[in-house]
Design a protein around this motif. Structure first.
Motif, PDB file in Angstrom:
ATOM      1  N   ILE A 366      -3.947  13.312  -5.910  1.00  0.00           N
ATOM      2  CA  ILE A 366      -4.210  12.004  -5.307  1.00  0.00           C
ATOM      3  C   ILE A 366      -3.020  11.096  -5.560  1.00  0.00           C
ATOM      4  O   ILE A 366      -2.586  10.903  -6.698  1.00  0.00           O
ATOM      5  N   THR A 367      -2.472  10.548  -4.475  1.00  0.00           N
ATOM      6  CA  THR A 367      -1.258   9.740  -4.582  1.00  0.00           C
ATOM      7  C   THR A 367      -1.501   8.259  -4.390  1.00  0.00           C
ATOM      8  O   THR A 367      -0.634   7.440  -4.691  1.00  0.00           O
ATOM      9  N   GLY A 368      -2.657   7.859  -3.847  1.00  0.00           N
ATOM     10  CA  GLY A 368      -2.896   6.437  -3.591  1.00  0.00           C
ATOM     11  C   GLY A 368      -2.019   5.964  -2.460  1.00  0.00           C
ATOM     12  O   GLY A 368      -1.485   6.750  -1.674  1.00  0.00           O
ATOM     13  N   GLY A 369      -1.833   4.666  -2.350  1.00  0.00           N
ATOM     14  CA  GLY A 369      -1.013   4.136  -1.267  1.00  0.00           C
ATOM     15  C   GLY A 369      -0.898   2.637  -1.373  1.00  0.00           C
ATOM     16  O   GLY A 369      -1.444   2.006  -2.269  1.00  0.00           O
ATOM     17  N   ASP A 370      -0.168   2.034  -0.456  1.00  0.00           N
ATOM     18  CA  ASP A 370      -0.005   0.588  -0.451  1.00  0.00           C
ATOM     19  C   ASP A 370      -1.300  -0.079   0.004  1.00  0.00           C
ATOM     20  O   ASP A 370      -2.078   0.480   0.771  1.00  0.00           O
ATOM     21  N   GLY A 371      -1.504  -1.301  -0.439  1.00  0.00           N
ATOM     22  CA  GLY A 371      -2.708  -2.026  -0.047  1.00  0.00           C
ATOM     23  C   GLY A 371      -3.913  -1.400  -0.700  1.00  0.00           C
ATOM     24  O   GLY A 371      -4.087  -1.461  -1.903  1.00  0.00           O
ATOM     25  N   GLY A 372      -4.766  -0.781   0.089  1.00  0.00           N
ATOM     26  CA  GLY A 372      -5.924  -0.088  -0.452  1.00  0.00           C
ATOM     27  C   GLY A 372      -5.502   1.125  -1.239  1.00  0.00           C
ATOM     28  O   GLY A 372      -4.378   1.616  -1.128  1.00  0.00           O
ATOM     29  N   GLY A 373      -6.399   1.659  -2.046  1.00  0.00           N
ATOM     30  CA  GLY A 373      -6.042   2.733  -2.958  1.00  0.00           C
ATOM     31  C   GLY A 373      -5.811   4.077  -2.312  1.00  0.00           C
ATOM     32  O   GLY A 373      -5.177   4.939  -2.894  1.00  0.00           O
ATOM     33  N   ALA A 374      -6.335   4.314  -1.114  1.00  0.00           N
ATOM     34  CA  ALA A 374      -6.180   5.628  -0.487  1.00  0.00           C
ATOM     35  C   ALA A 374      -4.829   5.727   0.217  1.00  0.00           C
ATOM     36  O   ALA A 374      -4.326   4.755   0.778  1.00  0.00           O
ATOM     37  N   ASN A 375      -4.229   6.921   0.174  1.00  0.00           N
ATOM     38  CA  ASN A 375      -3.024   7.168   0.948  1.00  0.00           C
ATOM     39  C   ASN A 375      -3.445   7.404   2.388  1.00  0.00           C
ATOM     40  O   ASN A 375      -4.214   8.316   2.687  1.00  0.00           O
ATOM     41  N   PHE A 376      -2.964   6.573   3.299  1.00  0.00           N
ATOM     42  CA  PHE A 376      -3.441   6.603   4.677  1.00  0.00           C
ATOM     43  C   PHE A 376      -2.898   7.772   5.486  1.00  0.00           C
ATOM     44  O   PHE A 376      -3.451   8.107   6.534  1.00  0.00           O
TER      45      PHE A 376
END
Length: 449
Positions: A366-376
């Motif tokens: 899981i890498t996450g992403g900018d803004g919200g936590g999910a990588n889009f």
């Protein structure tokens, strides 16, 4: 003239009624039938009322918890003006913040557990194999699951003692315990729900799903997947809400339709989830939206109003077959089986009428992403699962637990629209200040930020 005639007719009827009732019995008198005595519930006929109360107390607190954890996590952006909203969206949560939610979950599990002890002692009540017995165990198990998923530590001060131990042999001492204690406590309750349910398939499926959830919480994915496999994909068991009274209404509806306290703008649901049947929302800034305002209650954030719960009496899912498929997918990823994981993920998407997704061939992390936590955009197995659980369980009080158990990158100072003001966001709720003030065993465990 019509008004005057109507008034005369009413007054004439009123005087006639007064004349027939006498001085001691006015039609305006309200006769109090009296309180329902506690002992009156100690009958076989009173058990249904006891179990209804368990359901009501569970629901009353769960919607508040789902609302709070949505802002604390990356599910939703706090777009309102409450003082607490400003804290939660920045990642702040301490023991004073925990008071209400702690009281809610403690009441929900205690009412069920103590109610079961009471039901066992009722003369003339057929305890074994009774659907009410099964349902009471189910609410007790689910309440403990919610406790374990959302609080950093657990404390049990009642109702179990040496004379009345719990179904797993528990004796409540008031000591602080690891959150896993709540998951362990849920297991025998849910197992007994199945034992007593008979042909009540809704209870059986809900209890099997609850066991899958708590075994996942304990990190036992073999047991979690085995339980999950027994629950049909189309199954849903939910916390019940109603428009009968404010206590029974959904808090999430109130804070998104009654006022604009939270918004999907800038979230995974608001970006990737646009048009996804799992995450419906209305852009209140669009012409013809029908919203009273285009912005949140803070006057700045665009209000993407959630439509998953479009009325005040929409129920909030607690156990879903679609989540069971994702538990199986996670178990497969843990075992290094990307193909099975993707098949389970796409089973959920097909159920919702969505196109299948294809991974990039890597399990990844899981890498996450900018803004919200999910990588889009990442198409690794773990990032896909992260998004699919997020969207499938949106606004169901589950996301904060996923962030915690995955040690999600979003917790490292991430934010949605608004930046976190701490290096590490709160990922669970601490022991409540109320508990610390009355329980000397945990008096030094409360935190303040």
């Amino acid at each position: 003239m019509k008004t005057m005639n109507s008034r005369r007719v009413f007054l004439g009827a009123l005087f006639a009624a007064l004349a027939t009732t006498g001085c001691d019995e006015s039609i305006f008198d309200v006769k109090n039938p009296g309180r329902i005595l506690d002992d009156d519930l100690n009958t076989a006929r009173g058990v249904t009322s006891l179990v209804t109360g368990m359901s009501a107390d569970f629901s009353e607190g769960f919607d508040e918890l789902a609302f709070t954890t949505a802002i604390l996590s990356d599910e939703i952006v706090g777009s309102g003006s409450y003082f607490s909203t400003g804290r939660y969206r920045r990642g702040l949560f301490d023991s004073e913040d925990a008071n209400g939610r702690w009281n809610d979950v403690q009441r929900a599990r205690w009412v069920a557990e103590a109610g079961l002890l009471r039901m066992q002692a009722i003369e003339g009540y057929q305890y074994d194999g009774n659907e009410n017995t099964a349902r009471a165990h189910l609410f007790g198990g689910l309440a403990n699951r919610v406790f374990g998923e959302n609080f950093c530590q657990t404390v049990f001060s009642a109702p179990y003692d040496e004379e009345n131990p719990g179904p797993g042999g528990e004796i409540d001492t008031g000591d602080a315990m690891d959150r896993n204690a709540a998951f362990q406590r849920a297991i025998p309750l849910l197992e007994r729900a199945i034992q007593h349910a008979g042909s009540a398939s809704d209870i059986v499926n809900a209890a099997e799903g609850g066991l899958a959830q708590v075994y996942m919480g304990l990190g036992d994915f073999s047991s979690a997947a085995a339980r999950a496999a027994r629950v049909p994909t189309d199954f849903v068991f939910a916390a019940a809400y109603s428009s009968n009274s404010s206590r029974e209404e959904s808090e999430i509806w109130q804070e998104t339709h009654g006022r604009h306290e939270v918004s999907a703008w800038g979230t995974l649901a608001g970006i990737v989830g646009a048009g996804d049947p799992r995450t419906p929302w209305t852009d209140c800034s669009a012409p013809g939206s029908g919203c009273p305002s285009g912005n949140g209650a803070d006057g700045e954030t665009i209000h993407y109003r959630q439509e998953k719960y479009p009325t005040r009496d929409d129920d909030i899912p607690l156990v879903k077959g679609t989540e069971m498929r994702l538990i199986e997918a996670e178990a497969a990823l843990m075992a290094g089986d990307l193909a099975t994981a993707m098949a389970k993920i796409n089973e959920v998407r097909t159920y919702h009428g969505l196109d299948a997704v294809e991974s990039d061939g890597t399990i990844g992390q899981i890498t996450g992403g900018d803004g919200g936590g999910a990588n889009f955009t990442s198409m690794s197995g773990w990032d896909i699962l992260d998004r699919e659980r997020h969207l499938t369980l949106w606004l169901e009080g589950r996301r904060l637990w996923d962030l915690h158990r995955w040690d999600h990158p979003h917790l490292d100072g991430g934010g949605v629209v608004y930046k976190a003001t701490v290096a590490r966001r709160a990922s669970c709720m601490p022991i409540a200040l109320d508990e610390c003030q009355v329980n000397e065993k945990v008096a030094n465990l409360c935190i303040s930020v």
